[in-house]
Structure formats: C-alpha cells, structure tokens
Motif scaffolding. Structure first.
Motif, PDB file in Angstrom:
ATOM      1  N   ALA A  73       0.828  -1.204   0.000  1.00  0.00           N
ATOM      2  CA  ALA A  73       0.000   0.000   0.000  1.00  0.00           C
ATOM      3  C   ALA A  73       0.869   1.263   0.000  1.00  0.00           C
ATOM      4  O   ALA A  73       0.604   2.215  -0.741  1.00  0.00           O
ATOM      5  CB  ALA A  73      -0.941  -0.006   1.197  1.00  0.00           C
ATOM      6  N   TRP A  74       1.918   1.257   0.814  1.00  0.00           N
ATOM      7  CA  TRP A  74       2.818   2.414   0.856  1.00  0.00           C
ATOM      8  C   TRP A  74       3.568   2.584  -0.459  1.00  0.00           C
ATOM      9  O   TRP A  74       3.781   3.712  -0.909  1.00  0.00           O
ATOM     10  CB  TRP A  74       3.799   2.295   2.013  1.00  0.00           C
ATOM     11  CG  TRP A  74       3.244   2.826   3.292  1.00  0.00           C
ATOM     12  CD1 TRP A  74       2.842   2.105   4.381  1.00  0.00           C
ATOM     13  CD2 TRP A  74       2.989   4.191   3.617  1.00  0.00           C
ATOM     14  NE1 TRP A  74       2.366   2.945   5.350  1.00  0.00           N
ATOM     15  CE2 TRP A  74       2.447   4.229   4.916  1.00  0.00           C
ATOM     16  CE3 TRP A  74       3.169   5.391   2.941  1.00  0.00           C
ATOM     17  CZ2 TRP A  74       2.089   5.421   5.541  1.00  0.00           C
ATOM     18  CZ3 TRP A  74       2.815   6.575   3.569  1.00  0.00           C
ATOM     19  CH2 TRP A  74       2.282   6.587   4.840  1.00  0.00           C
ATOM     20  N   ALA A  75       4.003   1.484  -1.058  1.00  0.00           N
ATOM     21  CA  ALA A  75       4.731   1.582  -2.330  1.00  0.00           C
ATOM     22  C   ALA A  75       3.867   2.252  -3.388  1.00  0.00           C
ATOM     23  O   ALA A  75       4.334   3.115  -4.137  1.00  0.00           O
ATOM     24  CB  ALA A  75       5.185   0.193  -2.788  1.00  0.00           C
ATOM     25  N   GLN A  76       2.605   1.879  -3.439  1.00  0.00           N
ATOM     26  CA  GLN A  76       1.693   2.494  -4.416  1.00  0.00           C
ATOM     27  C   GLN A  76       1.481   3.979  -4.123  1.00  0.00           C
ATOM     28  O   GLN A  76       1.515   4.813  -5.029  1.00  0.00           O
ATOM     29  CB  GLN A  76       0.366   1.745  -4.433  1.00  0.00           C
ATOM     30  CG  GLN A  76       0.483   0.344  -4.975  1.00  0.00           C
ATOM     31  CD  GLN A  76      -0.778  -0.486  -4.750  1.00  0.00           C
ATOM     32  OE1 GLN A  76      -1.738  -0.041  -4.142  1.00  0.00           O
ATOM     33  NE2 GLN A  76      -0.755  -1.714  -5.256  1.00  0.00           N
ATOM     34  N   LEU A  77       1.266   4.296  -2.858  1.00  0.00           N
ATOM     35  CA  LEU A  77       1.050   5.688  -2.467  1.00  0.00           C
ATOM     36  C   LEU A  77       2.288   6.533  -2.757  1.00  0.00           C
ATOM     37  O   LEU A  77       2.200   7.633  -3.319  1.00  0.00           O
ATOM     38  CB  LEU A  77       0.695   5.745  -0.978  1.00  0.00           C
ATOM     39  CG  LEU A  77       0.307   7.094  -0.402  1.00  0.00           C
ATOM     40  CD1 LEU A  77      -0.991   7.601  -1.024  1.00  0.00           C
ATOM     41  CD2 LEU A  77       0.137   6.975   1.106  1.00  0.00           C
ATOM     42  N   LEU A  78       3.453   6.018  -2.394  1.00  0.00           N
ATOM     43  CA  LEU A  78       4.700   6.742  -2.638  1.00  0.00           C
ATOM     44  C   LEU A  78       4.987   6.878  -4.135  1.00  0.00           C
ATOM     45  O   LEU A  78       5.447   7.933  -4.584  1.00  0.00           O
ATOM     46  CB  LEU A  78       5.865   6.046  -1.936  1.00  0.00           C
ATOM     47  CG  LEU A  78       5.880   6.172  -0.412  1.00  0.00           C
ATOM     48  CD1 LEU A  78       6.894   5.210   0.189  1.00  0.00           C
ATOM     49  CD2 LEU A  78       6.168   7.594   0.011  1.00  0.00           C
TER      50      LEU A  78
END
Length: 137
Positions: A73-78
């Motif tokens: 989820a963080w990878a996508q957001l970042l």
C-alpha cells in the motif's frame, strides 16, 4: 505505469517506512509523513495520514502478511506521489529514518554535610540519558 527507478525507490522506502512505523509508532512517524507529503494536494495528504493509521492498525499483530500488505500500500502511495513530485525523491531516505528517542532528564540536588561519592558535593547534578551532551536536539 511508473518507471523502474521510481518503483525501486518507492518499494524500498515503503518497506523501511513500515518498519519505522512498527518501531517508532504511528504518532512519531505521522509528523515525518506529513512533512514528506507537504507538496501533495489535500486528498493525497489525507490518504497519507490514513495510511499511517492503517499501517499501525495492521501491525498490531505484526505478521509477515500484514507487513507485506502495508508495504504494498505504501509503495503504491509513494509511487503516485513521487511521479508527480520528482523533487521529493531526494527526501525519501529521510522519511524512514527512525526518530531518536527523546532524552530523559533527571535533576538531583545534594545539600547538607557529609561525604558523597568522591568528597563533598555542593549544588546540583543533571543526568541527560539518551540525549546529546549539551542537551540540544
């Protein structure tokens, strides 16, 4: 789709960020995340703040699956954020650096007569555990 460099940076930062949230807690990391996403629009800033909360909730029972889901989820957001704000790439490393623990300060005042360790002590003493020698942060 995002380029390979951007995805590599986002994926690496995401894993480190999840570990930092697990180690330092959501409250400490919330400020770093807000600072990192300062160029974002309101929806992106809200999504980042919600992601900190979601990650903290997922890590209440830190299984490898929970960590992987949070990191994805963080990878996508970042990646979305970095695609729009390439200048933030140089700040990604700072995002996941653990916050040093706050120092603990005790004050002791010795008065009276008698021998203290190594002789008479007059005045006070300050112990700064976990901080810098001069007390600066």
């Amino acid at each position: 789709m995002y380029d390979a460099e951007l995805m590599a940076v986002a994926t690496g930062a995401a894993g480190t960020l999840v570990a930092a949230i697990a180690a330092s807690g959501a409250e400490k990391m919330r400020l770093k995340v807000a600072h990192f996403f300062r160029r974002a629009n309101l929806d992106q800033r809200r999504a980042a703040a919600q992601a900190v909360n979601d990650t903290a909730a997922q890590l209440t029972s830190p299984t490898p699956e929970a960590q992987a889901l949070a990191a994805t989820a963080w990878a996508q957001l970042l990646a979305r954020y970095l695609a729009e704000h390439r200048d933030a790439m140089s700040e990604v490393d700072e995002l996941a650096v653990p916050t040093p623990p706050a120092s603990k300060v005790w004050n002791q005042s010795n008065t009276g007569t008698g021998t203290f360790i190594g002789g008479d002590v007059r005045g006070g003493m300050t112990l700064n555990y976990g901080g810098t020698p001069d007390g600066a942060h």
